[in-house]
Every structure is written in C-alpha cells, then in structure tokens.
Write an enzyme that holds these catalytic residues in place. Structure first.
Site, PDB file in Angstrom:
ATOM      1  N   ARG A 172       3.874  -8.405   6.388  1.00  0.00           N
ATOM      2  CA  ARG A 172       4.866  -7.513   5.812  1.00  0.00           C
ATOM      3  C   ARG A 172       4.245  -6.763   4.632  1.00  0.00           C
ATOM      4  O   ARG A 172       3.316  -7.269   3.985  1.00  0.00           O
ATOM      5  CB  ARG A 172       6.084  -8.289   5.333  1.00  0.00           C
ATOM      6  CG  ARG A 172       6.808  -9.077   6.424  1.00  0.00           C
ATOM      7  CD  ARG A 172       7.925  -9.918   5.821  1.00  0.00           C
ATOM      8  NE  ARG A 172       8.715 -10.606   6.835  1.00  0.00           N
ATOM      9  CZ  ARG A 172       8.444 -11.813   7.318  1.00  0.00           C
ATOM     10  NH1 ARG A 172       7.376 -12.476   6.877  1.00  0.00           N
ATOM     11  NH2 ARG A 172       9.223 -12.368   8.231  1.00  0.00           N
TER      12      ARG A 172
ATOM     13  N   HIS B  43       5.755  -0.327   7.567  1.00  0.00           N
ATOM     14  CA  HIS B  43       6.239  -1.518   8.268  1.00  0.00           C
ATOM     15  C   HIS B  43       5.977  -1.435   9.776  1.00  0.00           C
ATOM     16  O   HIS B  43       5.938  -2.472  10.453  1.00  0.00           O
ATOM     17  CB  HIS B  43       7.729  -1.711   8.003  1.00  0.00           C
ATOM     18  CG  HIS B  43       8.212  -3.107   8.257  1.00  0.00           C
ATOM     19  ND1 HIS B  43       8.113  -4.112   7.312  1.00  0.00           N
ATOM     20  CD2 HIS B  43       8.781  -3.676   9.340  1.00  0.00           C
ATOM     21  CE1 HIS B  43       8.605  -5.230   7.805  1.00  0.00           C
ATOM     22  NE2 HIS B  43       9.012  -4.998   9.040  1.00  0.00           N
TER      23      HIS B  43
ATOM     24  N   ARG C 166       3.219  -3.629  11.088  1.00  0.00           N
ATOM     25  CA  ARG C 166       3.589  -5.018  11.405  1.00  0.00           C
ATOM     26  C   ARG C 166       4.161  -5.113  12.814  1.00  0.00           C
ATOM     27  O   ARG C 166       3.860  -6.057  13.550  1.00  0.00           O
ATOM     28  CB  ARG C 166       4.590  -5.537  10.369  1.00  0.00           C
ATOM     29  CG  ARG C 166       5.244  -6.874  10.747  1.00  0.00           C
ATOM     30  CD  ARG C 166       6.070  -7.396   9.572  1.00  0.00           C
ATOM     31  NE  ARG C 166       7.025  -8.409   9.978  1.00  0.00           N
ATOM     32  CZ  ARG C 166       6.738  -9.698  10.180  1.00  0.00           C
ATOM     33  NH1 ARG C 166       5.491 -10.119  10.036  1.00  0.00           N
ATOM     34  NH2 ARG C 166       7.682 -10.553  10.521  1.00  0.00           N
TER      35      ARG C 166
ATOM     36  N   HIS D 245       8.595 -15.901  11.134  1.00  0.00           N
ATOM     37  CA  HIS D 245      10.048 -15.886  11.312  1.00  0.00           C
ATOM     38  C   HIS D 245      10.561 -17.304  11.517  1.00  0.00           C
ATOM     39  O   HIS D 245       9.929 -18.109  12.196  1.00  0.00           O
ATOM     40  CB  HIS D 245      10.444 -15.019  12.514  1.00  0.00           C
ATOM     41  CG  HIS D 245      10.664 -13.583  12.159  1.00  0.00           C
ATOM     42  ND1 HIS D 245      11.856 -13.109  11.672  1.00  0.00           N
ATOM     43  CD2 HIS D 245       9.831 -12.523  12.190  1.00  0.00           C
ATOM     44  CE1 HIS D 245      11.761 -11.816  11.435  1.00  0.00           C
ATOM     45  NE2 HIS D 245      10.541 -11.430  11.742  1.00  0.00           N
TER      46      HIS D 245
END
Length: 368
Positions: free
Chosen positions: A183, A289, A292, A316
């Site tokens: 990130r 982003h 990613r 995650h």
C-alpha cells in the site's frame, strides 16, 4: 405519579388512574426485559454525542488510528452535522435519515453518502447500546454499501514504463508496489532495516500517514494482517539493493524513500512525481494505489496459489479482497509463468537472441 426508571426517579402526570397504572406496568415490564431507555437520554443533541463517540471509539479493543479518526471527523463535519448536529437523538427518525441520505447522494455522490450513512448508523447503534434510544432509525436498505466502479488494471508493460519514466529515486518504489503489492502508506513507512536483500524480502511493519495538525504520523499497518513479510522477485530485489546504496542513509531506521533533501517522502511529493510519470507514459486517471492492484492480481494468477496465501501476501485479514483478485484473474483467463522474474524479464527492454528453428537434415530422415 412518581416512578423509577433506570435508577432515576421520574414524575409523570396522567388524567386517569388506570392510565397511570398501565404506564407503570409497561415501564416495569420493559425494565425486566432489558428494553428500558434513559427517558432523558434521547434529548441529548447528536453533535456532541457524535464527537464524544469518535473520541472514545474502540476498534478491536484499541482506540481508532489517527487517520480513521480524522476521516470520521471529516464526514461528521461535512455531511452529518449540517443535518443533525443540534437535533435530539430521539428526533432522528427513519424518514429524516432516508431523506437526508437521498439528498446527500445528489450533493456529494454515492461514495460519500455510503460512508456517511455507515458512520451515522454506527453512532446510533451505540446510542441504542447506551439505552438512549430503543432502536436505530438507520433502516434504508443498502444505503451503507459502496458500488465503486472497477478501476482499470495496469498491465506489466505499463508498470515497467512508469518505473522508467518516474524520477530515478522513486523507480524502486514503483517496482516494489507493482510487484510486491504494498500500500502507499506502507511504502512511505519503510526503513532500511525492513529489507533483507540476501533473502529477497521486505518486512511491512508500519505505515506513514498525513494527519491534519499532526503532520507525518507513523502507525501500525491496517488491518492487523498488514504486518507481514513479502518475498520479492529478484529483479525488484536488485533494484532495491541499488536504491539503498544510492539514496538511503546507513542507519537502520533511515527512511527508504525520501525527497532530495533527505527528509521522508510525503504523499503529496509522491503524487506529483506519479502524475509527471503518467503524463510521460501517456496514461490518464491512474492512481499510485493501482500499482498494488497490479501486484495483487499478478500474485493471484500464480498457478496453485490459495486464498490464504494471497491474503498473507497482500495483507488482508478477510478473504473478500483475495477472492475478488482471484475472480478477476479467472475472468481474464490469463496464464502466467511460475515465477514473477520470468514474466518481468520477458518485458525487459534489452535485446534478446532469437531462437532459430533449423530444418532437419534430410539424410537424418533417410537414416531413420
């Protein structure tokens, strides 16, 4: 008539004795069932209650991160307080919430409306738990769900083009994001000690965020699963090795990505360099982003990778995002090499020897 509710003595006047007795029985029954609320609590103004909620809110037993608190206060200031700040909690009705949400979609867009609705619902859920309200008036079906349009996926050639186009001190950042799926905040929080160039890994242990009134703030990655070790392709590891030797101070806690002054790179600086690189490559609408997303999609397309393995790599805590990436990969029906190195090398700009297929010797055929 005098009676006690939630430990507080209250007075209420009735015209008939029967009405008073009936009310008393209802109050006693509600109290036994755990349904009783503080009769005066619903008169509290929403604005002060919401501010206190944000200041004392716990997530998984911990106070909100500075970035989350800043985001909530921004939503409260822009979208909730203009409609509800001075309203008594009990006067925030389902109809009032529904009308507010409808107009917010028109004025601020579906994304802001969904985020603001979720915040309002969470605050009023706590008011129910605090026994200030009997029920939450946020009853609009699907109002808290964001339907974000799918972002375009950068292909590998474009990621490499962007790495070449961006200023040299940020080339490693583009490759690390594009093939390691970090990130932006995680990239900006990296320190020299986080890299093991012998093993080709990076440890994600923190993130850098910009907080109003606080400046650059270092926090733990979010979610908890964000703390992880990511294996890097050899080509990316080599670029990191060169970057560390050229741009990074020798101390273990030195920031990896910096401005020309040596100070830590800020998100604003990164965005400016990113826009310039996108313009040079000739693409519009791409965000940092999106690198990613490319890295996560590439990882999900590896043959045999499990949802759990993908969750660990991209940081995650739930399988939802991992499943999205895997599903996207299946839809594209893309077969890729076993190793990222092989794929990246095939896109390199260096000339490569051609493999020429020689014709078979007729004499060999006759001999066969």
């Amino acid at each position: 008539m005098r009676f006690r509710v939630a430990g507080v003595v209250r007075n209420k006047t009735f015209r008939l004795r029967g009405d008073a007795d009936a009310y008393k029985r209802k109050v006693e029954g509600d109290e036994l069932a755990g349904l009783i609320v503080d009769p005066g609590g619903g008169e509290r103004a929403f604005g002060p209650y919401a501010t206190a909620w944000i200041d004392t809110r716990l997530a998984k037993g911990r106070p909100l991160t500075p970035a989350t608190r800043q985001g909530y206060k921004g939503l409260l200031r822009r979208h909730l307080n203009p409609a509800f700040e001075k309203a008594a909690l009990r006067k925030i009705t389902p109809e009032r919430v529904r009308v507010w949400h409808f107009h917010l979609i028109e004025s601020a867009g579906p994304d802001q409306a969904a985020k603001s609705y979720r915040l309002l619902r969470a605050i009023l859920n706590t008011a129910v738990s605090d026994r200030l309200l009997t029920e939450n008036p946020c009853t609009v079906p699907g109002a808290g769900t964001e339907n974000m349009p799918e972002r375009p996926l950068l292909d590998t050639a474009t990621v490499l083009d962007l790495a070449d186009a961006i200023e040299p001190r940020l080339r490693a950042l583009v490759l690390l994001a594009g093939f390691g799926a970090l990130r932006p905040g995680e990239l900006l929080g990296l320190e020299r000690r986080d890299f093991d160039t012998l093993r080709g890994t990076v440890q994600v242990r923190r993130q850098a965020q910009e907080i109003t009134g606080m400046g650059r703030t270092i926090t733990a990655p979010k979610p908890d699963a964000g703390t992880r070790t990511v294996a890097l392709p050899g080509i990316v590891t080599e670029q990191i090795r060169q970057h560390l030797g050229t741009y990074v101070a020798s101390t273990a806690d030195s920031p990896v990505f910096t401005r020309k002054t040596g100070r830590p790179l800020r998100r604003r600086d990164l965005n400016e360099s990113w826009k310039a690189a996108c313009a040079a490559v000739g693409i519009a609408g791409a965000h940092v982003h999106d690198l990613r997303h490319h890295g996560a999609t590439m990882a999900s397309s590896q043959t045999g990778i499990t949802t759990r393995e993908l969750m660990v790599r991209i940081g995650h805590s739930s399988p939802r995002a991992a499943l999205i990436y895997q599903h996207a990969t299946e839809e594209r029906d893309r077969a890729v090499a076993d190793q990222l190195d092989t794929l990246i090398a095939s896109m390199e700009r260096t000339p490569r020897a051609k493999v020429v297929k020689l014709p078979r010797d007729p004499r060999a055929m006759d001999a066969g």
